[in-house]
Scaffold this motif. Structure first.
Motif, PDB file in Angstrom:
ATOM      1  N   GLY A 206     -15.803  13.271  -4.576  1.00  0.00           N
ATOM      2  CA  GLY A 206     -16.281  12.469  -6.053  1.00  0.00           C
ATOM      3  C   GLY A 206     -17.458  11.482  -6.484  1.00  0.00           C
ATOM      4  O   GLY A 206     -16.623  10.840  -5.777  1.00  0.00           O
TER       5      GLY A 206
ATOM      6  N   PRO B  74     -18.790   7.984 -11.681  1.00  0.00           N
ATOM      7  CA  PRO B  74     -18.625   6.764 -11.698  1.00  0.00           C
ATOM      8  C   PRO B  74     -17.667   5.609 -10.885  1.00  0.00           C
ATOM      9  O   PRO B  74     -17.961   4.702 -10.675  1.00  0.00           O
ATOM     10  CB  PRO B  74     -18.227   6.595 -12.722  1.00  0.00           C
ATOM     11  CG  PRO B  74     -18.284   7.712 -14.323  1.00  0.00           C
ATOM     12  CD  PRO B  74     -18.363   8.794 -13.240  1.00  0.00           C
ATOM     13  N   SER B  75     -16.626   6.625 -10.553  1.00  0.00           N
ATOM     14  CA  SER B  75     -15.185   6.012  -9.972  1.00  0.00           C
ATOM     15  C   SER B  75     -15.309   5.695  -8.452  1.00  0.00           C
ATOM     16  O   SER B  75     -14.750   4.909  -8.084  1.00  0.00           O
ATOM     17  CB  SER B  75     -13.717   6.141 -10.782  1.00  0.00           C
ATOM     18  OG  SER B  75     -13.366   7.088 -10.169  1.00  0.00           O
TER      19      SER B  75
ATOM     20  N   GLU C 245     -19.520  15.198  -2.931  1.00  0.00           N
ATOM     21  CA  GLU C 245     -19.624  15.808  -3.874  1.00  0.00           C
ATOM     22  C   GLU C 245     -19.724  17.093  -3.764  1.00  0.00           C
ATOM     23  O   GLU C 245     -20.700  17.129  -3.534  1.00  0.00           O
ATOM     24  CB  GLU C 245     -20.422  15.148  -4.873  1.00  0.00           C
ATOM     25  CG  GLU C 245     -20.796  15.449  -6.113  1.00  0.00           C
ATOM     26  CD  GLU C 245     -19.775  15.673  -7.078  1.00  0.00           C
ATOM     27  OE1 GLU C 245     -19.398  14.691  -7.603  1.00  0.00           O
ATOM     28  OE2 GLU C 245     -19.931  16.688  -7.687  1.00  0.00           O
ATOM     29  N   ARG C 246     -18.883  18.158  -4.621  1.00  0.00           N
ATOM     30  CA  ARG C 246     -19.665  19.750  -4.358  1.00  0.00           C
ATOM     31  C   ARG C 246     -20.848  19.971  -5.299  1.00  0.00           C
ATOM     32  O   ARG C 246     -21.125  20.337  -5.027  1.00  0.00           O
ATOM     33  CB  ARG C 246     -17.992  20.084  -5.436  1.00  0.00           C
ATOM     34  CG  ARG C 246     -18.362  19.852  -6.970  1.00  0.00           C
ATOM     35  CD  ARG C 246     -17.375  21.534  -6.905  1.00  0.00           C
ATOM     36  NE  ARG C 246     -15.621  21.763  -6.294  1.00  0.00           N
ATOM     37  CZ  ARG C 246     -14.624  21.763  -7.003  1.00  0.00           C
ATOM     38  NH1 ARG C 246     -14.541  21.320  -8.302  1.00  0.00           N
ATOM     39  NH2 ARG C 246     -13.550  22.195  -6.879  1.00  0.00           N
TER      40      ARG C 246
ATOM     41  N   GLY D  76     -20.992  13.222 -12.067  1.00  0.00           N
ATOM     42  CA  GLY D  76     -19.371  13.434 -13.368  1.00  0.00           C
ATOM     43  C   GLY D  76     -20.106  13.471 -13.965  1.00  0.00           C
ATOM     44  O   GLY D  76     -21.421  13.853 -14.617  1.00  0.00           O
ATOM     45  N   GLY D  77     -19.074  12.476 -14.683  1.00  0.00           N
ATOM     46  CA  GLY D  77     -19.172  13.259 -16.119  1.00  0.00           C
ATOM     47  C   GLY D  77     -20.186  12.052 -17.266  1.00  0.00           C
ATOM     48  O   GLY D  77     -20.434  11.955 -17.984  1.00  0.00           O
TER      49      GLY D  77
ATOM     50  N   ASN E 147     -17.581  20.611  -0.608  1.00  0.00           N
ATOM     51  CA  ASN E 147     -16.547  21.121  -1.859  1.00  0.00           C
ATOM     52  C   ASN E 147     -15.202  20.467  -0.778  1.00  0.00           C
ATOM     53  O   ASN E 147     -15.359  21.176   0.402  1.00  0.00           O
ATOM     54  CB  ASN E 147     -15.986  22.128  -2.088  1.00  0.00           C
ATOM     55  CG  ASN E 147     -15.351  22.907  -3.260  1.00  0.00           C
ATOM     56  OD1 ASN E 147     -14.480  21.921  -3.773  1.00  0.00           O
ATOM     57  ND2 ASN E 147     -14.445  23.910  -2.383  1.00  0.00           N
ATOM     58  N   VAL E 148     -14.340  19.597  -0.863  1.00  0.00           N
ATOM     59  CA  VAL E 148     -13.389  19.236  -0.498  1.00  0.00           C
ATOM     60  C   VAL E 148     -12.126  20.524  -1.176  1.00  0.00           C
ATOM     61  O   VAL E 148     -11.973  20.211  -1.868  1.00  0.00           O
ATOM     62  CB  VAL E 148     -12.791  17.886  -0.670  1.00  0.00           C
ATOM     63  CG1 VAL E 148     -11.508  17.626  -0.168  1.00  0.00           C
ATOM     64  CG2 VAL E 148     -14.248  17.125  -0.295  1.00  0.00           C
TER      65      VAL E 148
ATOM     66  N   HIS F 257     -10.712  14.687 -13.981  1.00  0.00           N
ATOM     67  CA  HIS F 257      -9.864  15.538 -14.911  1.00  0.00           C
ATOM     68  C   HIS F 257      -8.921  16.406 -14.069  1.00  0.00           C
ATOM     69  O   HIS F 257      -7.377  15.979 -14.439  1.00  0.00           O
ATOM     70  CB  HIS F 257     -10.203  16.345 -15.928  1.00  0.00           C
ATOM     71  CG  HIS F 257     -10.818  14.940 -16.984  1.00  0.00           C
ATOM     72  ND1 HIS F 257     -10.523  14.455 -17.833  1.00  0.00           N
ATOM     73  CD2 HIS F 257     -12.610  14.127 -16.953  1.00  0.00           C
ATOM     74  CE1 HIS F 257     -11.509  13.723 -18.813  1.00  0.00           C
ATOM     75  NE2 HIS F 257     -12.181  13.486 -18.496  1.00  0.00           N
TER      76      HIS F 257
ATOM     77  N   GLU G 228      -7.787  16.872  -8.032  1.00  0.00           N
ATOM     78  CA  GLU G 228      -7.903  18.012  -7.521  1.00  0.00           C
ATOM     79  C   GLU G 228      -7.212  18.012  -6.047  1.00  0.00           C
ATOM     80  O   GLU G 228      -6.394  19.243  -6.101  1.00  0.00           O
ATOM     81  CB  GLU G 228      -9.365  18.661  -6.756  1.00  0.00           C
ATOM     82  CG  GLU G 228      -9.846  20.130  -8.345  1.00  0.00           C
ATOM     83  CD  GLU G 228     -10.873  20.228  -7.455  1.00  0.00           C
ATOM     84  OE1 GLU G 228     -10.698  20.769  -6.605  1.00  0.00           O
ATOM     85  OE2 GLU G 228     -11.676  20.520  -8.338  1.00  0.00           O
TER      86      GLU G 228
ATOM     87  N   MET H 232     -10.877   9.033 -13.622  1.00  0.00           N
ATOM     88  CA  MET H 232      -9.334   9.997 -14.850  1.00  0.00           C
ATOM     89  C   MET H 232      -8.794  10.214 -14.203  1.00  0.00           C
ATOM     90  O   MET H 232      -7.440  10.807 -14.657  1.00  0.00           O
ATOM     91  CB  MET H 232     -10.532  10.833 -15.363  1.00  0.00           C
ATOM     92  CG  MET H 232     -10.274  11.400 -16.383  1.00  0.00           C
ATOM     93  SD  MET H 232      -9.480  10.059 -17.639  1.00  0.00           S
ATOM     94  CE  MET H 232      -8.292  11.499 -18.199  1.00  0.00           C
TER      95      MET H 232
ATOM     96  N   GLY I  49     -12.589   9.546 -23.682  1.00  0.00           N
ATOM     97  CA  GLY I  49     -13.604  10.431 -23.606  1.00  0.00           C
ATOM     98  C   GLY I  49     -14.375   8.818 -23.503  1.00  0.00           C
ATOM     99  O   GLY I  49     -14.658   8.256 -22.271  1.00  0.00           O
TER     100      GLY I  49
HETATM  101  O1  48F Z   1     -15.122  13.589 -13.999  1.00  0.00           O
HETATM  102  P1  48F Z   1     -15.488  12.400 -12.614  1.00  0.00           P
HETATM  103  O2  48F Z   1     -16.897  11.751 -13.411  1.00  0.00           O
HETATM  104  O3  48F Z   1     -14.658  11.270 -12.285  1.00  0.00           O
HETATM  105  P2  48F Z   1     -14.790   9.745 -12.718  1.00  0.00           P
HETATM  106  O4  48F Z   1     -15.342   9.131 -11.708  1.00  0.00           O
HETATM  107  O5  48F Z   1     -15.240   9.486 -14.207  1.00  0.00           O
HETATM  108  C1  48F Z   1     -14.670  10.534 -15.624  1.00  0.00           C
HETATM  109  C2  48F Z   1     -15.546  10.221 -16.563  1.00  0.00           C
HETATM  110  O6  48F Z   1     -16.889  10.713 -15.652  1.00  0.00           O
HETATM  111  C3  48F Z   1     -15.473  11.188 -18.014  1.00  0.00           C
HETATM  112  C4  48F Z   1     -13.882  10.202 -18.512  1.00  0.00           C
HETATM  113  C5  48F Z   1     -14.387   9.014 -18.819  1.00  0.00           C
HETATM  114  O7  48F Z   1     -13.950   8.796 -20.126  1.00  0.00           O
HETATM  115  O8  48F Z   1     -13.754  11.207 -19.190  1.00  0.00           O
HETATM  116  O9  48F Z   1     -15.172  12.431 -17.484  1.00  0.00           O
HETATM  117  O10 48F Z   1     -13.102   9.601 -12.535  1.00  0.00           O
HETATM  118  O11 48F Z   1     -16.643  12.770 -11.283  1.00  0.00           O
HETATM  119  C6  48F Z   1     -15.588  13.567 -10.234  1.00  0.00           C
HETATM  120  C7  48F Z   1     -16.728  14.364  -9.738  1.00  0.00           C
HETATM  121  O12 48F Z   1     -15.791  14.879  -8.084  1.00  0.00           O
HETATM  122  C8  48F Z   1     -16.231  16.081  -8.422  1.00  0.00           C
HETATM  123  C9  48F Z   1     -16.748  16.620  -8.982  1.00  0.00           C
HETATM  124  O13 48F Z   1     -17.911  17.661  -9.133  1.00  0.00           O
HETATM  125  C10 48F Z   1     -18.074  15.311 -10.037  1.00  0.00           C
HETATM  126  O14 48F Z   1     -18.839  14.997  -9.585  1.00  0.00           O
HETATM  127  N1  48F Z   1     -15.500  17.049  -7.726  1.00  0.00           N
HETATM  128  C11 48F Z   1     -13.815  17.702  -8.337  1.00  0.00           C
HETATM  129  N2  48F Z   1     -13.497  17.915  -7.236  1.00  0.00           N
HETATM  130  C12 48F Z   1     -14.278  17.970  -5.696  1.00  0.00           C
HETATM  131  C13 48F Z   1     -15.110  17.362  -6.101  1.00  0.00           C
HETATM  132  C14 48F Z   1     -14.216  18.522  -4.732  1.00  0.00           C
HETATM  133  N3  48F Z   1     -12.673  19.493  -4.756  1.00  0.00           N
HETATM  134  N4  48F Z   1     -14.619  18.042  -3.586  1.00  0.00           N
HETATM  135  C15 48F Z   1     -15.642  17.320  -4.226  1.00  0.00           C
HETATM  136  N5  48F Z   1     -16.441  17.588  -5.776  1.00  0.00           N
END
Ligand code: 48F
Length: 249
Positions: free
Chosen positions: A29, A32-33, A52-53, A59-60, A123-124, A167, A170, A215, A227
């Protein structure tokens, strides 16, 4: 000219892939994190890559809050953003407003330049397990997954896997289902203050070789969503890197 374009792209991509068949850390993924985690790992000499899929990185974050592409960050996390040289404006006491696109682009750029290789559109779909330890990931093209083609995957070996999938947490769900020994609690409804506090506490090794951050950490432990406030995501990514650095070095 077409031949040069094709040869250049295929050769350089394959070089990158071959160099990364075995690494210290696979981060799943590029939100940001995951990006922040990769940045601090590599800066401290721990070889890490991100799968990153999606087509896009971030991400978000680019969506800001309800597509208003701004984010809020609290004082405690501003040191991290200063390291990435992101501009900010003070909003209220201890809260800052940042441009979501500048923030994610700046973090992505610096993370790549620090040496983290990001593979998008991959995709993982599973983990590699050895002696009750997560020892890598199983990957496939996102397009194959979307088309539901039966294409056998390939594997990448690593000392640690970081679930930064947001969220859906996975990787945790895959381990829960196929390996056992952990239980995903699922995220709770919006409570920004509690969610931001707990996300850092929740960032930990939840199964040998598997670290949860961002998240996904709150989703795993049953903590609330928060949020478009992102300080916790950055702090969680950094903490995940520190746990691994301490163990590997
Ligand atoms: O959802 P995401 O931004 O995760 P985060 O780093 O940040 C969360 C915030 O963006 C937001 C929030 C803040 O209030 O709650 O939602 O925790 O990034 C997760 C990334 O993982 C990728 C997905 O496309 C996204 O870009 N991803 C998810 N499952 C897979 C994956 C997978 N199985 N294989 C590859 N990439």
């Amino acid at each position: 000219m077409e031949k040069i374009i094709t040869e250049g792209i295929i050769k350089s991509y394959m070089d990158d892939l071959l160099k990364n068949i075995e690494v210290d850390v696979v981060i799943v993924g590029a939100g940001p994190s995951g990006l922040v985690c990769g940045y601090f790992l590599t800066k401290n000499g721990v070889k890490s890559i991100i799968f990153e899929r999606n087509l896009k990185i971030g991400g978000g974050m680019p969506g800001g809050g309800m597509m208003f592409n701004k984010i809020v960050v609290q004082e405690e996390a501003m040191e991290i953003l200063k390291e990435f040289k992101i501009r900010y404006k003070k909003f209220k006491e201890k809260y800052y407003i940042l441009d979501a696109i500048e923030t994610i682009s700046g973090i992505t750029y610096k993370t790549i330049r620090e040496g983290v290789k990001i593979f998008n559109l991959i995709n993982v779909e599973d983990v590699v397990i050895r002696d009750e330890k997560i020892s890598g990931v199983v990957i496939n093209w996102t397009s194959a997954s979307i088309a539901k083609f039966h294409v056998d995957p390939l594997s990448i070996i690593s000392k640690y896997v970081v679930d930064a999938t947001g969220h859906d947490c996975e990787i945790c769900k895959i381990v829960e289902k196929k390996v056992g020994g952990i239980k995903v609690m699922g995220e709770k409804s919006m409570w920004a203050e509690k969610g931001e506090k707990e996300i850092v506490e929740n960032t930990k090794e939840i199964y040998p070789g598997l670290i949860v951050c961002g998240m996904a950490a709150n989703a795993f432990f049953g903590s609330p969503r928060m949020g478009a406030i992102f300080g916790g995501m950055f702090l969680s990514g950094k903490k995940a890197s520190e746990i691994i650095i301490k163990s590997i070095k």
